[in-house]
Design a protein around this motif. Structure first.
Motif, mmCIF file in Angstrom:
data_model
loop_
_atom_site.group_PDB
_atom_site.id
_atom_site.type_symbol
_atom_site.label_atom_id
_atom_site.label_comp_id
_atom_site.label_asym_id
_atom_site.label_seq_id
_atom_site.Cartn_x
_atom_site.Cartn_y
_atom_site.Cartn_z
ATOM 1 N N ASN A 148 -0.640 -11.875 -91.313
ATOM 2 C CA ASN A 148 -1.411 -11.140 -90.317
ATOM 3 C C ASN A 148 -0.664 -10.920 -89.004
ATOM 4 O OD1 ASN A 148 -4.397 -10.191 -89.866
ATOM 5 N ND2 ASN A 148 -3.753 -11.169 -87.970
ATOM 6 N N TRP A 149 -0.105 -11.966 -88.443
ATOM 7 C CA TRP A 149 0.491 -11.841 -87.108
ATOM 8 C C TRP A 149 1.861 -11.172 -87.176
ATOM 9 C CZ3 TRP A 149 -3.690 -11.975 -84.874
ATOM 10 C CH2 TRP A 149 -4.678 -12.893 -85.222
ATOM 11 N N TYR A 150 2.558 -11.325 -88.292
ATOM 12 C CA TYR A 150 3.783 -10.546 -88.507
ATOM 13 C C TYR A 150 3.426 -9.067 -88.630
ATOM 14 C CZ TYR A 150 7.851 -8.530 -90.814
ATOM 15 O OH TYR A 150 8.922 -7.731 -91.144
ATOM 16 N N ASN A 151 2.396 -8.746 -89.435
ATOM 17 C CA ASN A 151 1.930 -7.363 -89.549
ATOM 18 C C ASN A 151 1.664 -6.773 -88.157
ATOM 19 O OD1 ASN A 151 1.795 -7.720 -92.365
ATOM 20 N ND2 ASN A 151 -0.370 -8.213 -92.331
ATOM 21 N N ALA A 152 0.939 -7.530 -87.349
ATOM 22 C CA ALA A 152 0.541 -7.045 -86.028
ATOM 23 C C ALA A 152 1.756 -6.814 -85.135
ATOM 24 C CB ALA A 152 -0.411 -8.049 -85.375
ATOM 25 N N SER A 153 2.750 -7.690 -85.228
ATOM 26 C CA SER A 153 3.943 -7.530 -84.392
ATOM 27 C C SER A 153 4.705 -6.256 -84.759
ATOM 28 C CB SER A 153 4.859 -8.749 -84.515
ATOM 29 O OG SER A 153 5.528 -8.796 -85.762
ATOM 30 N N LYS A 154 4.728 -5.923 -86.049
ATOM 31 C CA LYS A 154 5.440 -4.721 -86.466
ATOM 32 C C LYS A 154 4.626 -3.463 -86.167
ATOM 33 C CE LYS A 154 9.228 -6.632 -87.910
ATOM 34 N NZ LYS A 154 10.513 -6.403 -87.209
ATOM 35 N N GLY A 155 3.306 -3.570 -86.223
ATOM 36 C CA GLY A 155 2.475 -2.463 -85.765
ATOM 37 C C GLY A 155 2.689 -2.190 -84.280
ATOM 38 N N TRP A 156 2.856 -3.258 -83.516
ATOM 39 C CA TRP A 156 3.161 -3.136 -82.090
ATOM 40 C C TRP A 156 4.465 -2.370 -81.902
ATOM 41 C CZ3 TRP A 156 7.158 -4.110 -78.881
ATOM 42 C CH2 TRP A 156 6.906 -4.233 -77.509
ATOM 43 N N MET A 157 5.463 -2.681 -82.721
ATOM 44 C CA MET A 157 6.754 -1.997 -82.593
ATOM 45 C C MET A 157 6.611 -0.501 -82.838
ATOM 46 S SD MET A 157 9.591 -4.534 -84.284
ATOM 47 C CE MET A 157 10.997 -3.622 -83.632
ATOM 48 N N ASN A 158 5.810 -0.115 -83.805
ATOM 49 C CA ASN A 158 5.619 1.307 -84.079
ATOM 50 C C ASN A 158 4.932 2.016 -82.916
ATOM 51 O OD1 ASN A 158 6.808 1.616 -86.677
ATOM 52 N ND2 ASN A 158 5.042 0.648 -87.630
ATOM 53 N N THR A 159 3.897 1.374 -82.352
ATOM 54 C CA THR A 159 3.216 1.972 -81.196
ATOM 55 C C THR A 159 4.148 2.025 -79.995
ATOM 56 O OG1 THR A 159 1.063 1.208 -81.970
ATOM 57 C CG2 THR A 159 1.240 1.771 -79.654
ATOM 58 N N ALA A 160 4.903 0.954 -79.771
ATOM 59 C CA ALA A 160 5.847 0.932 -78.659
ATOM 60 C C ALA A 160 6.881 2.037 -78.808
ATOM 61 C CB ALA A 160 6.524 -0.437 -78.573
ATOM 62 N N THR A 161 7.329 2.269 -80.035
ATOM 63 C CA THR A 161 8.323 3.319 -80.285
ATOM 64 C C THR A 161 7.804 4.673 -79.841
ATOM 65 O OG1 THR A 161 9.323 2.119 -82.128
ATOM 66 C CG2 THR A 161 9.600 4.514 -82.099
ATOM 67 N N LYS A 162 6.591 5.002 -80.230
ATOM 68 C CA LYS A 162 6.017 6.302 -79.864
ATOM 69 C C LYS A 162 5.800 6.410 -78.353
ATOM 70 C CE LYS A 162 3.761 6.978 -84.343
ATOM 71 N NZ LYS A 162 4.421 8.256 -84.703
ATOM 72 N N ALA A 163 5.320 5.329 -77.744
ATOM 73 C CA ALA A 163 5.095 5.349 -76.297
ATOM 74 C C ALA A 163 6.413 5.485 -75.542
ATOM 75 C CB ALA A 163 4.367 4.073 -75.871
ATOM 76 N N MET A 164 7.427 4.765 -75.983
ATOM 77 C CA MET A 164 8.741 4.866 -75.355
ATOM 78 C C MET A 164 9.306 6.273 -75.505
ATOM 79 S SD MET A 164 10.268 1.233 -76.745
ATOM 80 C CE MET A 164 11.922 1.370 -76.024
ATOM 81 N N ALA A 165 9.142 6.851 -76.688
ATOM 82 C CA ALA A 165 9.690 8.183 -76.953
ATOM 83 C C ALA A 165 9.099 9.226 -76.018
ATOM 84 C CB ALA A 165 9.438 8.570 -78.407
#
Length: 246
Positions: A148-165
């Motif tokens: 669960n918490w690994y899943n959430a950390s990688k979901g965070w990375m995807n959202t961060a990627t789009k926001a950074m872009a």
């Protein structure tokens, strides 16, 4: 030679996907900083590919800042940053994951992206160009139970990627992510819980192409995303998963 004369920083490059990416970048003409928390592993890979080793803890702001200041002094301002370093917790009911492990997963998988951005984005802005590639996971797109918490950390990375872009595009900076399915790397036993032929077969049954990802698969995708051929691509979280997320 698609990365000729480019300077690339690859974290977690002492093994697995990071090693594959660093090796391919070097073959394509890049000067590669092989960064890893395992100093000996970084030195081994750097010696093999003609890169420069760096010992870094990506969850520590002072360590990250020192690494990027050092690479600038030694090689120049990087053109490419690959945030590849990552860890997971063992398959465990979500409420039983220790707080210390939760903190460590988010420090390595998420805080590191903030720390590297804090250190390198001002340099990219001043030059008017730069590429950041975050290595996330299919776990952030199609989560698996008990991670669960690994899943959430990688979901965070995807959202961060789009926001950074979105924020960095006006400065000529591209930000993308790759979402690999589990690969036959040192992290695989942690995903499986127990590395047995039966567990491997069960996992492989969820991947339509019927095999694990390899460092070469990720290196090929990373090469394209970080090359000038992808100059119109930003904010993309590309699955490299053999159809796992369909």
């Amino acid at each position: 030679m698609r990365l000729k004369d480019k300077i690339a920083v690859v974290t977690g490059a002492g093994s697995g996907f990071g090693e594959g990416i660093a090796s391919r970048f070097a073959r394509e003409g890049a000067r590669v900083l092989v960064a890893d928390i395992n100093k000996e592993a970084a030195e081994r890979v750097a010696a093999e590919i003609g890169g420069t080793p760096a010992h870094v803890d990506v969850s520590n702001g002072a360590s990250v800042a020192a690494m990027l200041e050092w690479v600038q002094a030694e090689l120049g301002v990087p053109d490419i940053l690959v945030n590849n370093a990552g860890i997971t917790h063992l398959p465990t009911p979500m409420e039983e994951v220790a707080e210390e492990m939760f903190d460590r997963v988010f420090a390595v998988n998420c805080k590191s992206v903030y720390l590297t951005a804090r250190a390198i984005v001002p340099k990219f802005k001043a030059r008017g160009s730069g590429v950041i590639l975050n290595i996330a996971s299919t776990a952030g797109v199609s989560p698996r139970p008990r991670l669960n918490w690994y899943n959430a950390s990688k979901g965070w990375m995807n959202t961060a990627t789009k926001a950074m872009a979105v924020e960095l595009a006006p400065f000529g900076i591209r930000v993308n992510a790759l979402n690999p399915v589990a690969g036959d790397t040192p992290l695989l036993p942690s995903f499986l819980g127990e590395d047995t032929p039966e567990m491997r077969a069960k996992f492989l049954s969820t991947i339509p192409l019927g095999r694990f990802s390899t460092p070469e698969d990720l290196a090929n995708a990373a090469l394209y995303m970080c090359s000038d051929e992808a100059s119109m691509i930003t904010g993309v979280c590309m699955e490299v998963d053999g159809g796992r997320c369909i």
